[in-house]
Design an enzyme around this catalytic site. Structure first.
Site, mmCIF file in Angstrom:
data_model
loop_
_atom_site.group_PDB
_atom_site.id
_atom_site.type_symbol
_atom_site.label_atom_id
_atom_site.label_comp_id
_atom_site.label_asym_id
_atom_site.label_seq_id
_atom_site.Cartn_x
_atom_site.Cartn_y
_atom_site.Cartn_z
ATOM 1 N N SER A 75 0.841 -1.181 0.000
ATOM 2 C CA SER A 75 0.000 0.000 0.000
ATOM 3 C C SER A 75 0.892 1.252 0.000
ATOM 4 C CB SER A 75 -0.959 -0.064 1.188
ATOM 5 O OG SER A 75 -2.041 0.810 1.024
ATOM 6 N N ASP A 133 -8.841 -6.642 -4.434
ATOM 7 C CA ASP A 133 -8.113 -5.538 -3.809
ATOM 8 C C ASP A 133 -8.799 -4.191 -4.056
ATOM 9 O OD1 ASP A 133 -6.104 -4.070 -2.588
ATOM 10 O OD2 ASP A 133 -4.517 -4.729 -3.953
ATOM 11 N N HIS A 178 -6.967 -6.291 -0.058
ATOM 12 C CA HIS A 178 -5.851 -5.384 0.200
ATOM 13 C C HIS A 178 -4.847 -5.983 1.187
ATOM 14 C CE1 HIS A 178 -4.084 -1.528 -0.513
ATOM 15 N NE2 HIS A 178 -4.071 -1.191 0.758
#
Length: 341
Positions: free
Chosen positions: A144, A288, A315
């Site tokens: 991320s 995701d 995610h």
């Protein structure tokens, strides 16, 4: 990037020990308390605003494979990688938990001038030097926001890297916002998405309906594919540790892009991916928040790129698709190690 999870789980317990209890128990069951304490290193970081300390903890020992973990957020914590201890040490792989400045067990100065990409890149470089990591052993893993930071680090210092892992992070925030609003949002009931967009339009992020709707219709599908009451304890604890000063300044409040005025707005490195020549693994989850097709495209733009799709993952694929996530990651680390010998 995501997410505004700290608002969803603001009731999560903020614990005061210097390590998540489940991590401590796992480590102490295999080593002495002295060894556990010895694995923790507070590293002094020089910044334009003086010296601060950041937290690192080594798990395992391998002279050829040392993986430094960059957490998401910005302003989250190393606890998003708590379950790495269940998979990597058994394969003889060393990894290092690390809280970036402003996060969890590291110092948390209240100064927004410190929350810049270049300053964080310089911090990672200082951590690398302090830990004795180099091109013969240094793998940088970022998920991320950590993936963004990993890209930026590689563009400035790839001569120090043995390998790079970009996990669950697109190379353009504008493309991410387009995917969130044009693909993920419309998957919700029409009236739900319309209400969320109205709240964002009015900048009414303190409205409890915003997180209520996301908690029911977004997070369990695209962040971690489990009901909220089944999320791992370490993830819930992490949510209680998020530093909103860092997160909001850089990312903002929105779950469908970057809030106008946030410092990361407009970030785009699509044209620069070809400059990263070190072996690089790009990891995506089918469900995701980040477009898996975009991440696969990234792997093809990278001169030495590989792609790993976690078909059951979102995610946090390490938690909802470990059966694909960890074998793929471990295979990449060992493959690069063998190529270099």
């Amino acid at each position: 990037m995501k997410t505004g999870w700290f608002l969803v789980l603001s009731a999560a317990i903020i614990f005061s020990s210097c390590q998540a209890s489940n991590q401590t128990e796992s480590i102490e069951s295999e080593s002495t308390l002295d060894e556990f304490e010895e694995s923790i290193k507070m590293i002094p970081i020089q910044t334009p605003k003086g010296e601060f300390n950041v937290y690192t903890q080594r798990v395992g020992e391998n002279s050829d494979i040392k993986v430094l973990l960059l957490h998401g957020g910005p302003g989250m914590t190393h606890q998003q990688y708590s379950n790495f201890i269940d998979f990597l040490p058994q394969e003889g792989i060393e990894f290092i938990w690390y809280d970036q400045l402003g996060s969890a067990f590291s110092d948390q100065p209240s100064d927004s001038t410190l929350w810049t990409i270049d300053r964080f890149v310089d911090e990672v470089e200082q951590v690398r030097v302090a830990l004795g990591l180099n091109k013969d052993n240094f793998y940088l893993y970022g998920q991320s926001w950590g993936g963004m930071l990993g890209i930026e680090y590689a563009l400035q210092h790839q001569e120090n890297l043995k390998g790079l892992i970009i996990s669950n992070m697109m190379a353009s925030l504008d493309d991410y916002e387009k995917y969130a609003k044009e693909v993920l949002g419309p998957q919700m009931p029409q009236e739900v998405f319309a209400e969320l967009m109205e709240i964002e339009k009015n900048n009414d992020f303190e409205n409890p309906r915003y997180m209520e709707l996301l908690g029911e219709h977004h997070y369990p599908y695209h962040v971690l594919r489990k009901p909220a009451d089944e999320w791992p304890a370490e993830i819930n604890k992490m949510m209680g540790e998020v530093n909103p000063e860092v997160y909001v300044y850089m990312q903002g409040y929105s779950e469908f892009g970057i809030t106008p005025g946030a410092s990361l707005a407009g970030w785009d490195r699509k044209a620069d991916l070809k400059k990263i020549t070190v072996p690089t693994l790009v990891i995506a989850g089918t469900h995701d928040t980040m477009d898996p097709a975009h991440l696969e495209w990234m792997s093809n733009e990278l001169p030495n790129g590989q792609f790993l799709l976690c078909p059951n993952g979102s995610h946090l694929s390490q938690y909802d698709d470990p059966e694909n996530f960890f074998p793929g990651l471990i295979s990449f680390l060992k493959e690069v190690d063998q190529m270099e010998k």
